[in-house]
Write a protein that holds these residues in place. Structure first.
Motif, PDB file in Angstrom:
ATOM      1  N   LYS A  42      34.427  59.078  30.259  1.00  0.00           N
ATOM      2  CA  LYS A  42      35.064  58.288  31.002  1.00  0.00           C
ATOM      3  C   LYS A  42      33.965  57.231  31.554  1.00  0.00           C
ATOM      4  CE  LYS A  42      38.849  61.182  32.664  1.00  0.00           C
ATOM      5  NZ  LYS A  42      39.521  61.622  34.068  1.00  0.00           N
ATOM      6  N   LYS A  43      34.701  55.990  31.717  1.00  0.00           N
ATOM      7  CA  LYS A  43      33.850  54.978  32.351  1.00  0.00           C
ATOM      8  C   LYS A  43      34.249  54.554  33.841  1.00  0.00           C
ATOM      9  CE  LYS A  43      31.328  54.622  28.742  1.00  0.00           C
ATOM     10  NZ  LYS A  43      29.721  55.200  28.776  1.00  0.00           N
ATOM     11  N   ALA A  44      33.439  54.112  34.536  1.00  0.00           N
ATOM     12  CA  ALA A  44      33.991  53.494  35.939  1.00  0.00           C
ATOM     13  C   ALA A  44      33.966  52.064  35.928  1.00  0.00           C
ATOM     14  CB  ALA A  44      32.872  53.711  37.080  1.00  0.00           C
ATOM     15  N   MET A  45      35.156  51.482  36.531  1.00  0.00           N
ATOM     16  CA  MET A  45      35.407  50.285  36.160  1.00  0.00           C
ATOM     17  C   MET A  45      35.751  49.414  37.621  1.00  0.00           C
ATOM     18  SD  MET A  45      38.579  48.391  33.988  1.00  0.00           S
ATOM     19  CE  MET A  45      39.260  46.835  34.422  1.00  0.00           C
ATOM     20  N   TRP A  46      35.161  48.531  37.930  1.00  0.00           N
ATOM     21  CA  TRP A  46      35.498  47.877  39.042  1.00  0.00           C
ATOM     22  C   TRP A  46      36.715  46.592  39.083  1.00  0.00           C
ATOM     23  CZ3 TRP A  46      36.062  42.470  40.478  1.00  0.00           C
ATOM     24  CH2 TRP A  46      35.857  41.957  41.763  1.00  0.00           C
ATOM     25  N   PHE A  47      37.724  46.642  39.698  1.00  0.00           N
ATOM     26  CA  PHE A  47      39.072  45.732  39.446  1.00  0.00           C
ATOM     27  C   PHE A  47      39.478  45.238  40.792  1.00  0.00           C
ATOM     28  CE2 PHE A  47      43.801  45.391  39.314  1.00  0.00           C
ATOM     29  CZ  PHE A  47      43.860  44.802  38.084  1.00  0.00           C
ATOM     30  N   ASP A  48      39.693  43.866  40.574  1.00  0.00           N
ATOM     31  CA  ASP A  48      40.064  43.065  41.804  1.00  0.00           C
ATOM     32  C   ASP A  48      41.594  43.477  42.162  1.00  0.00           C
ATOM     33  OD1 ASP A  48      41.065  41.209  43.466  1.00  0.00           O
ATOM     34  OD2 ASP A  48      39.481  39.604  42.763  1.00  0.00           O
ATOM     35  N   VAL A  49      41.944  44.066  42.946  1.00  0.00           N
ATOM     36  CA  VAL A  49      43.220  44.471  43.342  1.00  0.00           C
ATOM     37  C   VAL A  49      44.565  43.088  43.560  1.00  0.00           C
ATOM     38  CG1 VAL A  49      43.529  44.419  45.817  1.00  0.00           C
ATOM     39  CG2 VAL A  49      44.996  46.153  44.507  1.00  0.00           C
ATOM     40  N   ARG A  50      43.814  41.962  43.768  1.00  0.00           N
ATOM     41  CA  ARG A  50      44.363  40.926  43.852  1.00  0.00           C
ATOM     42  C   ARG A  50      45.056  40.398  42.632  1.00  0.00           C
ATOM     43  NH1 ARG A  50      40.116  37.309  46.842  1.00  0.00           N
ATOM     44  NH2 ARG A  50      38.915  37.969  45.009  1.00  0.00           N
ATOM     45  N   GLU A  51      44.458  40.988  41.275  1.00  0.00           N
ATOM     46  CA  GLU A  51      45.226  40.548  40.150  1.00  0.00           C
ATOM     47  C   GLU A  51      46.793  41.163  40.053  1.00  0.00           C
ATOM     48  OE1 GLU A  51      43.141  40.922  36.647  1.00  0.00           O
ATOM     49  OE2 GLU A  51      41.561  40.616  37.582  1.00  0.00           O
ATOM     50  N   VAL A  52      47.123  42.137  40.917  1.00  0.00           N
ATOM     51  CA  VAL A  52      48.370  43.011  40.815  1.00  0.00           C
ATOM     52  C   VAL A  52      49.048  43.088  42.094  1.00  0.00           C
ATOM     53  CG1 VAL A  52      47.599  44.361  38.708  1.00  0.00           C
ATOM     54  CG2 VAL A  52      47.342  45.246  41.025  1.00  0.00           C
ATOM     55  N   TYR A  82      44.351  47.382  51.355  1.00  0.00           N
ATOM     56  CA  TYR A  82      44.491  46.529  52.405  1.00  0.00           C
ATOM     57  C   TYR A  82      44.544  45.028  51.774  1.00  0.00           C
ATOM     58  CZ  TYR A  82      42.814  44.021  56.631  1.00  0.00           C
ATOM     59  OH  TYR A  82      42.465  43.266  57.938  1.00  0.00           O
ATOM     60  N   ILE A  83      44.150  44.826  50.805  1.00  0.00           N
ATOM     61  CA  ILE A  83      44.078  43.263  50.523  1.00  0.00           C
ATOM     62  C   ILE A  83      45.222  42.966  49.231  1.00  0.00           C
ATOM     63  CG2 ILE A  83      41.942  42.824  51.460  1.00  0.00           C
ATOM     64  CD1 ILE A  83      40.954  42.579  48.422  1.00  0.00           C
ATOM     65  N   GLY A  84      45.678  41.613  49.350  1.00  0.00           N
ATOM     66  CA  GLY A  84      46.460  41.424  48.148  1.00  0.00           C
ATOM     67  C   GLY A  84      46.456  39.895  47.956  1.00  0.00           C
ATOM     68  N   SER A  85      47.292  39.241  47.119  1.00  0.00           N
ATOM     69  CA  SER A  85      47.308  37.787  47.069  1.00  0.00           C
ATOM     70  C   SER A  85      48.816  37.320  46.775  1.00  0.00           C
ATOM     71  CB  SER A  85      46.311  37.341  45.965  1.00  0.00           C
ATOM     72  OG  SER A  85      47.171  37.741  44.770  1.00  0.00           O
ATOM     73  N   THR A  86      49.027  35.813  47.265  1.00  0.00           N
ATOM     74  CA  THR A  86      50.080  35.316  47.150  1.00  0.00           C
ATOM     75  C   THR A  86      50.242  34.810  45.435  1.00  0.00           C
ATOM     76  OG1 THR A  86      49.393  33.065  47.543  1.00  0.00           O
ATOM     77  CG2 THR A  86      49.974  34.347  49.473  1.00  0.00           C
ATOM     78  N   GLU A  87      51.549  34.430  45.165  1.00  0.00           N
ATOM     79  CA  GLU A  87      51.435  33.760  43.799  1.00  0.00           C
ATOM     80  C   GLU A  87      50.726  32.632  43.620  1.00  0.00           C
ATOM     81  OE1 GLU A  87      55.191  32.389  40.617  1.00  0.00           O
ATOM     82  OE2 GLU A  87      55.667  33.004  42.781  1.00  0.00           O
ATOM     83  N   GLU A  88      50.282  31.788  44.599  1.00  0.00           N
ATOM     84  CA  GLU A  88      49.179  30.759  44.549  1.00  0.00           C
ATOM     85  C   GLU A  88      47.956  31.386  44.403  1.00  0.00           C
ATOM     86  OE1 GLU A  88      53.151  29.702  45.626  1.00  0.00           O
ATOM     87  OE2 GLU A  88      51.889  30.965  46.738  1.00  0.00           O
ATOM     88  N   GLY A  89      47.474  32.412  44.447  1.00  0.00           N
ATOM     89  CA  GLY A  89      46.428  33.002  44.744  1.00  0.00           C
ATOM     90  C   GLY A  89      45.451  32.925  45.880  1.00  0.00           C
ATOM     91  N   MET A  90      46.406  32.613  47.009  1.00  0.00           N
ATOM     92  CA  MET A  90      45.641  32.882  48.399  1.00  0.00           C
ATOM     93  C   MET A  90      45.609  34.528  48.700  1.00  0.00           C
ATOM     94  SD  MET A  90      45.048  29.860  48.926  1.00  0.00           S
ATOM     95  CE  MET A  90      44.578  29.822  50.789  1.00  0.00           C
TER      96      MET A  90
END
Length: 454
Positions: free
Chosen positions: A145-155, A195-203
């Motif tokens: 398996k491989k470890a992968m960093w992912f920005d949760v704000r994408e989802v 804990y974090i997310g983003s709006t549809e505008e990417g904020m």
């Protein structure tokens, strides 16, 4: 058949390089495919302090906090021998943190939008570090398996209520299936942020303090996980706070409804909103300690085998009692609507409520007292009395509202302690009442001895 497991690790589990490696071992041992992490212990508080110092103090004070946060993460990076690419990602986050702080200092204004972006850096930094820890653990075990960093704000899409954003469930599910659908291949361990997310505008947004557990549950729902694991520094849920009652017992299994009541009314192990997504998709939740992964822990399920009358008890301190009285309430309709509309307009949540012929009493967190406009608006429709320094005691169990003699046993046990308000009947899983804060510990200890230890 392999299970899709989402494992969430709290701040103490991210405390240093050793903690991150230990947590990664736990995630590997459990077969987690998605690892959700909090900021390193203490970092969120430091980021809040940074925002406030940048706004109202000389730049030198903000620089001290920046240096503290920077040093903590550089130390972990060095201990993990962070590779060049990951170190560059970390340095970019350091630069972003400094730039935001300087902007706040220049404008002398720390908006909730700016504070959300600043606070998001805690999880974004810790996830970079934990991804490397995960990679080292996988290599140690000769895993393919491989470890992968992912920005949760994408989802993790949210509305724009900065400071306490609300996840948009359908959008999260659609984006998760699109961008994390590969998790079912079980070839990758993805490390992302809670804990974090983003709006549809990417904020960038945050889900409010304690929202990491909630965001992990939202992600578990989004990827259609089979199990959600919450890893903290305590081995599961106990019958009450062991610091108050040393005889508190670990709970092996508890129902969704009981656990929801327990979290809502003061248990610190779970964020109150955590279970909502799990309940919607019937995802079993495990709560355990990353420091003692072999301990039994607690399973939270829709259906459980044991249904004790009193399963556990909790207390929520720093409560206030607001009593609204007016003769106009007598035989009139619409009064409660007016009250609830005012609380709704001010976005204030009510915990417990009782009514009489001409009065309504509600319990609130004492932080509400800073909202002078709320009290003023309530005063326009009724006489308002506010009582402070109270604690809400809750007994959690089963068939509580259909058990004769239970109230008698409770109040005989605390007969010399004044009970200010009682709330019973709305739920068969909860009996709660208010006492003064200085008598709350004594009340819990006596009730625990009566109903649990006995």
């Amino acid at each position: 058949m392999a299970k899709l497991i989402v494992s969430k690790f709290g701040g103490t589990s991210m405390g240093d390089a050793e903690c991150m490696l230990r947590s990664s071992e736990v995630a590997f041992g459990r077969g987690a495919s998605l690892v959700v992490v909090s900021a390193t212990s203490g970092t969120t508080n430091d980021l809040i302090a940074l925002g406030k110092a940048s706004e109202s103090q000389p730049w030198a004070e903000a620089e001290k906090i920046l240096s503290k946060i920077h040093s903590r993460h550089v130390k972990i990076a060095a201990d993990l021998h962070l590779p060049t690419e990951s170190m560059q990602r970390l340095e970019t986050l350091f630069e972003e943190m400094g730039s935001i702080a300087k902007g706040i200092n220049l404008l002398k204004d720390c908006s909730v939008k700016a504070m959300d972006t600043l606070m998001s850096l805690g999880e974004r930094m810790s996830s970079v570090l934990c991804t490397e820890a995960m990679a080292q653990v996988l290599k140690r075990h000769n895993s393919d398996k491989k470890a992968m960093w992912f920005d949760v704000r994408e989802v993790l899409r949210t509305d724009d209520s900065f400071g306490k954003a609300r996840p948009l469930t359908k959008e999260v599910e659609s984006l998760s299936q699109k961008k994390l659908g590969f998790l079912r291949d079980y070839k990758t361990v993805v490390v992302t942020q809670g804990y974090i997310g983003s709006t549809e505008e990417g904020m960038t947004t945050t889900l409010g303090r304690g929202g990491s557990d909630y965001s992990a549950a939202i992600l578990a729902e989004g990827v259609a996980a089979d199990v959600l694991e919450i890893w903290t520094d305590v081995a599961g849920i106990a019958t009450t706070d062991p610091r108050i009652c040393p005889a508190a017992k670990p709970i092996d299994e508890i129902s969704f409804k009981e656990a929801s009541e327990l979290a809502t009314f003061g248990a610190k192990v779970l964020h109150p909103a955590t279970l909502l997504p799990a309940i919607r998709k019937n995802i079993p939740v495990f709560v355990g300690s990353s420091f003692d992964a072999d301990a039994k822990g607690t399973w939270i399920r829709k259906e459980v085998e044991d249904h004790p009358l009193i399963r556990a008890m909790a207390m929520r301190k720093k409560q206030i009692l607001v009593t609204l009285s007016t003769p106009e309430m007598l035989h009139a309709h619409g009064f409660l609507f007016q009250i609830f509309k005012i609380f709704n307009d001010h976005k204030v949540s009510i915990d417990a409520i009782t009514t009489s012929e001409i009065s309504v009493s509600v319990t609130l967190d004492d932080s509400t007292l800073v909202n002078k406009k709320l009290i003023a608006d309530l005063s326009e429709i009724a006489d308002v009395q506010v009582e402070e320094n109270l604690t809400l005691i809750s007994l959690i169990g089963n068939n509580i509202n259909h058990t004769p003699g239970l109230a008698k046993q409770i109040f005989e046990t605390i007969s010399d302690i004044n009970v200010r308000m009682i709330c019973l009947g709305a739920s068969k899983h909860n009996f709660c009442f208010l006492v003064s804060e200085d008598q709350s510990t004594q009340a819990i200890q006596r009730l625990h001895k009566k109903f649990v230890e006995a």
